[in-house]
Each structure stands twice: as C-alpha cells, then as structure tokens.
Design a protein around this motif. Structure first.
Motif, short mmCIF file in Angstrom:
data_model
loop_
_atom_site.label_atom_id
_atom_site.label_comp_id
_atom_site.label_asym_id
_atom_site.label_seq_id
_atom_site.Cartn_x
_atom_site.Cartn_y
_atom_site.Cartn_z
N ILE B 167 0.46 -1.45 0.52
CA ILE B 167 0.21 0.11 0.24
C ILE B 167 0.89 1.05 0.01
O ILE B 167 2.02 1.44 0.93
CB ILE B 167 -0.96 -0.04 1.05
CG1 ILE B 167 -1.79 -1.24 0.91
CG2 ILE B 167 -1.49 1.07 1.51
CD1 ILE B 167 -2.85 -1.45 0.53
N ILE B 168 0.89 1.83 -0.48
CA ILE B 168 1.34 3.32 -0.98
C ILE B 168 0.43 4.09 -1.51
O ILE B 168 -0.52 4.83 -1.94
CB ILE B 168 2.39 3.51 -2.82
CG1 ILE B 168 3.29 1.79 -3.06
CG2 ILE B 168 3.34 4.81 -2.45
CD1 ILE B 168 4.16 1.41 -1.49
N ALA B 169 0.99 4.87 0.13
CA ALA B 169 -0.25 5.80 -0.23
C ALA B 169 0.20 7.89 0.53
O ALA B 169 1.88 7.53 1.61
CB ALA B 169 -1.02 5.89 1.59
N ASP B 170 0.13 8.82 0.05
CA ASP B 170 0.69 9.50 0.21
C ASP B 170 -0.72 10.92 0.40
O ASP B 170 -1.67 11.27 -0.22
CB ASP B 170 0.73 10.27 -1.03
CG ASP B 170 1.32 11.59 -1.54
OD1 ASP B 170 1.66 12.24 -0.40
OD2 ASP B 170 1.76 11.98 -2.55
N GLU B 171 -0.35 11.00 1.25
CA GLU B 171 -1.43 11.93 2.28
C GLU B 171 -2.71 11.90 2.63
O GLU B 171 -3.86 12.61 2.23
CB GLU B 171 -1.17 13.73 2.25
CG GLU B 171 0.29 14.27 1.98
CD GLU B 171 0.65 14.91 3.11
OE1 GLU B 171 -0.65 14.48 3.75
OE2 GLU B 171 1.74 14.81 3.45
N ILE B 172 -3.09 10.38 3.02
CA ILE B 172 -4.14 9.83 2.44
C ILE B 172 -4.90 10.65 3.47
O ILE B 172 -6.59 10.53 3.42
CB ILE B 172 -4.52 8.45 2.57
CG1 ILE B 172 -3.77 7.62 3.92
CG2 ILE B 172 -4.01 8.03 1.97
CD1 ILE B 172 -4.71 6.26 3.98
N THR B 173 -4.68 11.67 4.82
CA THR B 173 -5.99 11.79 5.73
C THR B 173 -6.21 13.06 5.99
O THR B 173 -6.48 13.53 6.57
CB THR B 173 -5.53 11.42 6.82
OG1 THR B 173 -4.43 11.37 7.53
CG2 THR B 173 -5.72 9.74 7.74
N ALA B 174 -5.89 14.10 4.92
CA ALA B 174 -5.77 15.43 4.74
C ALA B 174 -7.20 16.07 4.81
O ALA B 174 -7.44 16.82 5.72
CB ALA B 174 -5.04 15.74 2.94
N CYS B 175 -8.25 15.11 3.79
CA CYS B 175 -9.46 15.48 4.15
C CYS B 175 -10.20 14.86 5.22
O CYS B 175 -11.52 14.67 5.12
CB CYS B 175 -9.93 15.34 2.88
SG CYS B 175 -9.12 16.21 1.72
N LEU B 176 -9.52 13.83 5.78
CA LEU B 176 -10.65 13.26 6.61
C LEU B 176 -10.39 13.58 8.39
O LEU B 176 -9.77 14.19 8.51
CB LEU B 176 -9.86 11.39 7.17
CG LEU B 176 -9.39 11.02 5.45
CD1 LEU B 176 -9.66 9.28 6.15
CD2 LEU B 176 -11.37 11.07 4.80
N ASP B 177 -11.67 13.59 9.18
CA ASP B 177 -11.93 14.07 10.71
C ASP B 177 -11.09 13.01 11.18
O ASP B 177 -10.48 12.20 10.48
CB ASP B 177 -13.14 14.11 10.50
CG ASP B 177 -14.32 12.58 10.22
OD1 ASP B 177 -13.43 11.70 11.34
OD2 ASP B 177 -15.25 13.23 10.04
N GLU B 178 -11.03 13.67 12.50
CA GLU B 178 -10.01 12.34 13.52
C GLU B 178 -10.75 11.03 13.98
O GLU B 178 -9.52 10.13 13.91
CB GLU B 178 -10.11 13.20 14.27
CG GLU B 178 -8.78 12.86 15.95
CD GLU B 178 -8.83 13.98 16.95
OE1 GLU B 178 -8.52 14.85 16.47
OE2 GLU B 178 -8.13 13.01 17.83
N LYS B 179 -11.64 10.84 14.05
CA LYS B 179 -12.32 9.74 13.57
C LYS B 179 -12.13 8.76 12.68
O LYS B 179 -11.78 7.32 12.38
CB LYS B 179 -14.13 9.79 13.98
CG LYS B 179 -13.72 8.78 14.61
CD LYS B 179 -15.89 8.67 14.99
CE LYS B 179 -16.24 7.28 15.25
NZ LYS B 179 -18.32 7.62 14.92
N THR B 180 -12.27 9.71 11.99
CA THR B 180 -12.28 8.91 10.29
C THR B 180 -10.62 8.16 10.35
O THR B 180 -10.13 7.08 9.95
CB THR B 180 -12.97 9.27 9.23
OG1 THR B 180 -14.46 10.01 9.65
CG2 THR B 180 -12.49 8.32 8.02
N SER B 181 -9.71 9.05 10.18
CA SER B 181 -8.17 9.22 10.51
C SER B 181 -8.23 7.95 10.77
O SER B 181 -7.46 6.88 10.83
CB SER B 181 -7.53 10.71 11.10
OG SER B 181 -8.30 11.48 9.95
N HIS B 182 -8.64 7.64 11.92
CA HIS B 182 -7.92 6.76 13.24
C HIS B 182 -8.92 5.45 11.87
O HIS B 182 -7.84 4.31 12.65
CB HIS B 182 -8.76 7.25 14.65
CG HIS B 182 -7.65 7.71 15.17
ND1 HIS B 182 -6.64 7.13 15.67
CD2 HIS B 182 -7.95 8.72 16.44
CE1 HIS B 182 -6.18 8.28 16.22
NE2 HIS B 182 -7.30 9.17 16.78
#
Lengths: 399, 228
Positions: B167-182
């Motif tokens: 899995i190669i991921a680039d800044e994937i939680t930039a648009c997510l809230d904290e709960k969803t990021s977790h």
C-alpha cells in the motif's frame, strides 16, 4: 469493453460540450448525405431525361463524305434490317424512327422558322399543355408554346398553319396542317421552333420514300447499351455510313454537369470535414487536458498507455457514432419531408421546374458516414499524442 | 533478500529546473520487512512524492536499484511496471484522483475490471468493502456528490479492492476527520499485518504515529530514520 463503457460515461460528464459536438457531426452528416443525394438525383434525372429524348442510343447516317443529300437518310430497307436485328434482342424496349425536317411555318399574321420531328407515334412524343396530341396518319401538328406565341395563336380550335419545307428528292413542299395542340419541353430555346408531326404524313408531304433521319433505340437496361451497339455494328457491316452513338455521346453536357457537381461536392465535403476536424480536435484537446490527472491516475493504478488510447478513441467513437446515426436518420426524414412537400426547382434557362428529391442510396450513406467517422478519428490523433507524450508523473501533476 | 520485501539501494533522482539541478532523492537506501508499515514525513518539496513514485516505477531513477522481493522496478519496462502495480500495489493519492464520470461503485470496481475478474466476483468484493467502510448508501453516487472524506474512503477502497501486498499512500487523511483517520489507519494497519504486506505512507498527520512500525524524515532528498 469496460473502457468503451467509461468512454460513454465520460461523454455525459460534460453534456453541453458533448451535445454541441454531436450537433456538429449531425449537421455535417446531413449536409454531406443530402448534397450527395441531390447530386445523385440530378445525375439520374438528367440521364433519364436524355434517354427519354434521345433513346439509349441512336443510329444515323454519316453526313460527311456523302455524295447525295438523300444518302444521309436511312432507307426503308435499312430501317427494316435494323428493326429485324433488334427484334431478336430481349433488352430492346422499342425502336423509334424519326424524320427531321425544317422550314417556315406561318399563318395570316406572321411566319417563323421551325424544326420538326416526324415520328411514328407522335402522341407519345411529348405532353400537350393545350389541345390534343397528334396521332399517326393525322394531317395535324403540335407546336412548341413559344412558337405558338410568336405566331399569335390565342385559341387552338380551327387553326390551320402553312408549312413550307424542302427535301433533296422532291424540292420545295408547301401544305396546310391543322393545329392539334401546344407542347413544351421546359426549355424555352426548344419551344421557340418545335414542331411534332406523324412521320407517314410528313413523308407524303415531302414526297420522299419511307426513310428516317435517326433511329432511336430504347432499352430496358441502359447497362446493356454497349453490348447491343456492338452486336448491331457487327451485323450492319455491309450498310455504308451507319453511325451508332449512345446517349452520353449525344449529350456531352451530361458529363460536364456531372463533373461540375462532383467537384462542388468534393469542395463542400472538404470544407465540412475540415470544420468537423478543427471543432472536434479543439473540443477533444480541452476535454483531454481537463482530465490529465485522471489519465495519470489510470496509468498509476495499472492501465497501460494503449488502454488510455483505447479510452480516448472510444469517446470519439461514441461521439461519431451518435452523430452519424442521428444524422443519417434526420437526412432520411428530411428527404421524405421534401419529397412529400412537392417542392419545385426551376433551373436557369428552363421554363418548367422539377421536383426536388434527394436520391439516397445505402452505398452513398455508408460512404459519407465512413468519411465523417474517419475524419472524427483523425481529429483525435493530435490530442491523443499530446497526452501520450507526457509521463505518468507529469499527468498526475496536471502539467 | 530473505525476509525483506522492499529493498531500496542507493537511489538518486534529480530534476532540471531552468538549468538548475534539483535533487529530489539523494542516495536513499532502505530495507522494509514484510508486515511493516513505514511513515515518511518532511517539508513540501523534500522529495517524498518523488520517492513514492520511484518505488512503484512511476518515476525512472537516475541511479540505484529498487526491489520488491525479486522484482526489480528499476530494470523493468514501463509496461512491466504497469502490470506490477496492477497486480501488487494499492495506490492512494492525496487528492483522491477518482474518475468523475463514474459512480463510487464503478471507481472501486475499476482495478478488478482491469484484471478481467468476473462480474459476480467484482460485485461481491466491492460490496464487502462498501459495507466495511459504511458507504453502501453512497455506492451509486457520482463522485461529485460525495464529500472530501467520502471521496477519500472511495479512493482507499479502490486501492484495496485487488488485495494488494503493498500500500503506497500519499497524505491520505488530509480530508478526513480525526475519528475517520483513526479508523482508516487502524484498518490499513490490520490489513498489512494480516496480508503480511508493506505500507509506505507519506503524511503530515501525527495521528499516524500510533499505527506505524518505522518512521523516516526526508529533507532535501535525503531520507533519515527517526525514532517514533
């Protein structure tokens, strides 16, 4: 196959642009098909008109080199021989002997020059717009509408006209003929001096033997004309100075008009295809440039360049397909509406018009559709190459 | 090579901008073992994205070699790298990079269609993911009708739908809230551990710290291992 589905979906992402491109392709398809249909109708119409008037081919005697003027007429024996030969050919519809004569026609008011055609079945020769036709054996004549005007003829009833003509055998002849009717060819130049009479009556009038200036041969199938002409030429080897000419040779303007129409068609097709090419290319350049990141993403997740090319081509394919199909349907509908509207066109130099009809054939529709389709595909090449030259990272940066 | 899945051996990558040489990656070496999730952070322009692009063959490096097991990215052709990514990698981008003309479902199903999987298999797999990410109701929505967070979840599902090992991921939680990021980090960590795969994540989000095994800092194209 799923690339074609994505291509289809992509079209409707920007509906306005897609509809405008489709409209452009529809208009181009219609213009090319209908213009081609009009040219084909003109060509077919001209061919039928010329064949109706001159036969599929004509038999005459060569004038040049003849010692005696009467030698330019086809004698009774020759007529019989030709009729005998042609009677055995299935494709021959009819054989018509024409005796051409000319002179002066006049009444109590004035006199005019005429050129006459004496035929075996004059009632079939042309439609009469006033009065009745003339029949074989009747001492009557039908004249052109403008000749009637020049002779100040108001009413046909009890009109007698004096005809002065000459023949090589019998010198000058003068007689009075009853006017049966007035006709028109649709061409004012012809109507100024046209006279139609029965051949047997004119032979008597001129005091000559049974003969004809021209024998017109009408066929069931024009494609057979050269075969029948060659057969007749071989069979008539003993007859001196007999010349056979087909209707194309007798009407050189047929080829000229067709060449002119074909040139116009090529020019119009060229202009239309350039317009479609530029408009479509412009639209595709902006459509593809807006989606550079999308193409980059596709390559990043495993699509190959060729997959992206197929996707781009599929979008053009759909645009062209929709535009062409609707264009063909609209062309056909438009042609039907025009046909049922009885719209008449009067060409320059004609007094009578003809019905505007678009002669659409499957072959021409396919030919025009393919031409537009390939124009559309060609318009995709430059936008496609400009996308393909960029590597994935540049595409992803929308660079 | 035993036990190592990703081996980056002295790679360098430089760009020319107006005759000026810019070193995006400078002699980077890195070994990542199976079942590991690594985090790379650094300032903008430090060379993080160049590094990500290089390890999956989107960039050609100037020097060095990159191996995923026995597959050498740096020696492979563009076409071979396409196949490699298609079969083994799940890429998640910062700006989602979804196809706007397609629905959420169609976007997620795309990699499976590319792999020519059967329709029933695609439906089953995609539906499972939508259920898992609690997005079944939005499955048939066009991308424009989704929020930033929903789009990112669709992008993550698209990356996972082929069951990739990497899995190669680039800044994937930039648009997510904290709960969803977790939720996303936890999910991806669990996925990588279960799959015994590798995750390479570029992020500025400190929340990721609790989910990764190793951390790297990139500055001026140089990658340094830092303690968590």
């Amino acid at each position: 196959m799923f690339l074609f589905k994505i291509g289809w979906d992509n079209l409707w992402y920007n509906k306005k642009r897609t509809l405008l491109i489709i409209l452009l392709i529809i208009v181009t398809t219609m213009a090319m098909i209908l213009y081609n249909g009009y040219i084909q109708y003109t060509k077919e119409g001209m061919a039928l008109g010329f064949i109706e008037s001159s036969g599929n081919f004509q038999i005459t005697k060569e004038f040049l080199g003849m010692a005696e003027p009467e030698d330019v007429l086809i004698s009774e024996e020759e007529i019989e021989e030709i009729k005998n030969i042609l009677s055995s050919v299935n494709d021959v519809k009819s054989v018509e002997c024409v005796l051409e004569f000319s002179g002066i026609i006049g009444n109590e008011y004035t006199s005019e020059i005429f050129w006459g055609e004496a035929v075996d079945n004059p009632e079939k020769k042309s439609k009469v717009i006033d009065g009745v036709p003339v029949f074989s054996g009747e001492n009557k004549i039908v004249i052109g509408s403008l000749l009637a005007e020049k002779l100040n003829i108001d009413a046909i009833e009890d009109q007698y006209l004096n005809i002065l003509s000459s023949s090589a055998e019998n010198g000058i002849s003068l007689s009075s003929f009853e006017l049966a009717g007035i006709t028109t060819t649709g061409i004012p130049q012809n109507d100024k001096g046209l006279l139609i009479a029965a051949r047997d009556v004119i032979i008597d009038f001129l005091g000559i033997e049974n003969s004809a200036s021209v024998i017109k041969v009408f066929l069931n199938d024009d494609a057979e004309k050269h075969t029948i002409m060659n057969m007749l030429k071989n069979d008539l080897q003993d007859s001196t100075g007999v010349v056979l000419r087909d209707w194309v040779e007798l009407n050189p303007n047929y080829a000229q008009i067709n060449t002119m129409n074909a040139t116009q068609y090529l020019i119009i097709s060229g202009i239309l295809s350039v317009l479609v090419f530029i408009a479509l290319m412009q639209a595709l350049i902006s459509a593809f440039n807006e989606r550079l990141r999308e193409f980059g993403t596709m390559e990043a997740i495993g699509f190959k360049k060729k997959d992206v090319i197929v996707l781009m081509l599929s979008e053009t394919f759909w645009l062209a397909l929709i535009g062409i199909v609707i264009g063909v349907v609209c062309s056909y509908g438009f042609a039907l509406i025009v046909r049922s509207s009885h719209i008449e066109i009067i060409p320059p130099g004609y007094s009578e018009g003809y019905k505007l009809i678009f002669y659409l054939t499957v072959k021409d529709i396919v030919k025009n559709s393919l031409f537009i389709f390939f124009t559309c595909i060609c318009a995709t090449i430059y936008p496609m190459i400009s996308v393909m030259k960029k590597d994935v990272t540049r595409l992803l940066k929308n660079d | 090579m035993a036990g190592k899945m990703l081996r980056v051996d002295s790679i360098s990558k430089q760009y020319f901008i107006n005759d000026t040489v810019v070193k995006a990656n400078d002699n980077i070496s890195l070994d990542v073992e199976k079942g590991t999730l690594i985090w790379i952070y650094g300032k903008s322009g430090a060379g993080k994205s160049s590094f990500l692009n290089s390890i999956v063959g989107l960039n050609k490096v100037d020097e060095g070699r990159i191996f995923w097991d026995d597959y050498e990215v740096t020696q492979a052709t563009t076409s071979e790298n396409s196949d490699f990514r298609k079969n083994n990698c799940g890429l998640i981008f910062q700006f989602f990079e979804l196809l706007h003309s397609q629905t959420a479902y169609q976007n997620v199903a795309l990699p499976l269609k590319l792999l020519k999987r059967k329709k029933e298999e695609i439906q089953k797999k995609v539906f499972e993911l939508f259920e898992h990410f609690d997005m079944v109701k939005l499955m048939n929505n066009k991308i424009n009708f989704l929020s930033g967070g929903e789009k990112q979840r669709v992008a993550i599902m698209r990356a996972l739908v082929t069951n990739p090992s990497f899995i190669i991921a680039d800044e994937i939680t930039a648009c997510l809230d904290e709960k969803t990021s977790h939720f996303v980090y936890a999910y991806l960590k669990k996925y990588i551990k279960e799959k015994n795969g590798i995750g390479v994540f570029v992020s500025h989000d400190p929340l990721i710290k609790d989910y990764v095994d190793d951390c790297y800092y990139m500055e001026s194209g140089v990658l340094k291992n830092v303690s968590l």
